[in-house]
Write a protein that holds these residues in place. Sequence first.
Motif, PDB file in Angstrom:
ATOM      1  N   LYS A  79       0.824  -1.208   0.000  1.00  0.00           N
ATOM      2  CA  LYS A  79       0.000   0.000   0.000  1.00  0.00           C
ATOM      3  C   LYS A  79       0.858   1.258   0.000  1.00  0.00           C
ATOM      4  CE  LYS A  79      -4.376  -1.359   2.085  1.00  0.00           C
ATOM      5  NZ  LYS A  79      -5.257  -1.145   3.247  1.00  0.00           N
ATOM      6  N   SER A  80       1.910   1.276   0.809  1.00  0.00           N
ATOM      7  CA  SER A  80       2.738   2.476   0.872  1.00  0.00           C
ATOM      8  C   SER A  80       3.500   2.694  -0.433  1.00  0.00           C
ATOM      9  CB  SER A  80       3.690   2.430   2.068  1.00  0.00           C
ATOM     10  OG  SER A  80       4.547   1.331   1.994  1.00  0.00           O
ATOM     11  N   LYS A  81       3.996   1.637  -1.028  1.00  0.00           N
ATOM     12  CA  LYS A  81       4.695   1.764  -2.317  1.00  0.00           C
ATOM     13  C   LYS A  81       3.728   2.215  -3.412  1.00  0.00           C
ATOM     14  CE  LYS A  81       8.745   0.191  -0.959  1.00  0.00           C
ATOM     15  NZ  LYS A  81       9.966   0.980  -0.963  1.00  0.00           N
ATOM     16  N   LEU A  82       2.526   1.658  -3.405  1.00  0.00           N
ATOM     17  CA  LEU A  82       1.516   2.057  -4.384  1.00  0.00           C
ATOM     18  C   LEU A  82       1.123   3.513  -4.181  1.00  0.00           C
ATOM     19  CD1 LEU A  82      -0.426   1.308  -6.668  1.00  0.00           C
ATOM     20  CD2 LEU A  82      -2.018   0.484  -4.921  1.00  0.00           C
ATOM     21  N   ALA A  83       0.990   3.929  -2.943  1.00  0.00           N
ATOM     22  CA  ALA A  83       0.638   5.318  -2.639  1.00  0.00           C
ATOM     23  C   ALA A  83       1.690   6.280  -3.182  1.00  0.00           C
ATOM     24  CB  ALA A  83       0.475   5.498  -1.130  1.00  0.00           C
ATOM     25  N   GLN A  93       3.222  10.211  -7.155  1.00  0.00           N
ATOM     26  CA  GLN A  93       4.225  10.676  -8.110  1.00  0.00           C
ATOM     27  C   GLN A  93       3.616  10.831  -9.507  1.00  0.00           C
ATOM     28  OE1 GLN A  93       7.598   8.048  -8.588  1.00  0.00           O
ATOM     29  NE2 GLN A  93       8.922   9.741  -9.113  1.00  0.00           N
ATOM     30  N   GLU A  94       2.711   9.944  -9.862  1.00  0.00           N
ATOM     31  CA  GLU A  94       2.053   9.992 -11.166  1.00  0.00           C
ATOM     32  C   GLU A  94       0.887  10.985 -11.203  1.00  0.00           C
ATOM     33  OE1 GLU A  94       2.837   8.224 -14.101  1.00  0.00           O
ATOM     34  OE2 GLU A  94       4.699   7.905 -12.974  1.00  0.00           O
ATOM     35  N   ASP A 142       4.847  11.290   8.832  1.00  0.00           N
ATOM     36  CA  ASP A 142       5.473  10.037   8.402  1.00  0.00           C
ATOM     37  C   ASP A 142       5.443   9.912   6.883  1.00  0.00           C
ATOM     38  OD1 ASP A 142       6.053   9.302  10.991  1.00  0.00           O
ATOM     39  OD2 ASP A 142       4.320   7.967  11.198  1.00  0.00           O
ATOM     40  N   PHE A 143       4.338  10.361   6.273  1.00  0.00           N
ATOM     41  CA  PHE A 143       4.254  10.268   4.812  1.00  0.00           C
ATOM     42  C   PHE A 143       5.220  11.243   4.149  1.00  0.00           C
ATOM     43  CE2 PHE A 143       2.069  10.686   0.614  1.00  0.00           C
ATOM     44  CZ  PHE A 143       2.273   9.379   0.206  1.00  0.00           C
ATOM     45  N   ILE A 144       5.364  12.441   4.702  1.00  0.00           N
ATOM     46  CA  ILE A 144       6.342  13.389   4.165  1.00  0.00           C
ATOM     47  C   ILE A 144       7.741  12.777   4.237  1.00  0.00           C
ATOM     48  CG2 ILE A 144       7.519  15.586   4.622  1.00  0.00           C
ATOM     49  CD1 ILE A 144       4.738  16.720   5.385  1.00  0.00           C
ATOM     50  N   GLU A 145       8.064  12.170   5.360  1.00  0.00           N
ATOM     51  CA  GLU A 145       9.373  11.522   5.523  1.00  0.00           C
ATOM     52  C   GLU A 145       9.534  10.364   4.538  1.00  0.00           C
ATOM     53  OE1 GLU A 145      13.145  11.145   6.756  1.00  0.00           O
ATOM     54  OE2 GLU A 145      11.770  12.742   7.368  1.00  0.00           O
ATOM     55  N   PHE A 146       8.468   9.588   4.351  1.00  0.00           N
ATOM     56  CA  PHE A 146       8.491   8.460   3.417  1.00  0.00           C
ATOM     57  C   PHE A 146       8.757   8.955   1.994  1.00  0.00           C
ATOM     58  CE2 PHE A 146       6.419   4.898   1.077  1.00  0.00           C
ATOM     59  CZ  PHE A 146       7.167   3.860   1.608  1.00  0.00           C
ATOM     60  N   HIS A 173      12.171   8.364  -0.503  1.00  0.00           N
ATOM     61  CA  HIS A 173      12.070   7.868  -1.876  1.00  0.00           C
ATOM     62  C   HIS A 173      12.387   8.953  -2.907  1.00  0.00           C
ATOM     63  CE1 HIS A 173      10.046   4.641   0.283  1.00  0.00           C
ATOM     64  NE2 HIS A 173      10.331   3.897  -0.758  1.00  0.00           N
ATOM     65  N   LYS A 174      12.872  10.105  -2.400  1.00  0.00           N
ATOM     66  CA  LYS A 174      13.271  11.222  -3.255  1.00  0.00           C
ATOM     67  C   LYS A 174      12.130  11.704  -4.165  1.00  0.00           C
ATOM     68  CE  LYS A 174      18.176   9.944  -3.210  1.00  0.00           C
ATOM     69  NZ  LYS A 174      18.190   9.588  -1.867  1.00  0.00           N
ATOM     70  N   ILE A 175      10.935  11.722  -3.598  1.00  0.00           N
ATOM     71  CA  ILE A 175       9.748  12.210  -4.300  1.00  0.00           C
ATOM     72  C   ILE A 175       9.471  13.623  -3.807  1.00  0.00           C
ATOM     73  CG2 ILE A 175       7.309  11.818  -4.819  1.00  0.00           C
ATOM     74  CD1 ILE A 175       9.146   9.517  -5.728  1.00  0.00           C
TER      75      ILE A 175
END
Length: 87
Positions: free
Chosen positions: A29-33, A38-39, A57-61, A65-67
Amino acid sequence: MSIKCELSFPEHIIKALGFQEKELESKIKSKLAVYLFQEKKLSFGQARQLAGMNIWDFIEFLKEHKIPLNYDLSEYEDDLKTIAELK
């Protein structure tokens, strides 16, 4: 409201990803998010909700991932709408 989506993966794929079975759903789920954010398919808030993370946590995530956090007015408005729907 949620719609359940069940996926199955060959065991060797899961092993190649390095995910433990108990963490599989949250990792996917987190990778898909991140990918959908990004898309530009999901707003920040929608992606964060899919990932099951709080804002920080999502901002850090995303940072890990350099997004870039491209958060504009339309995304803010989408997030406000999502919040209103969740209430």
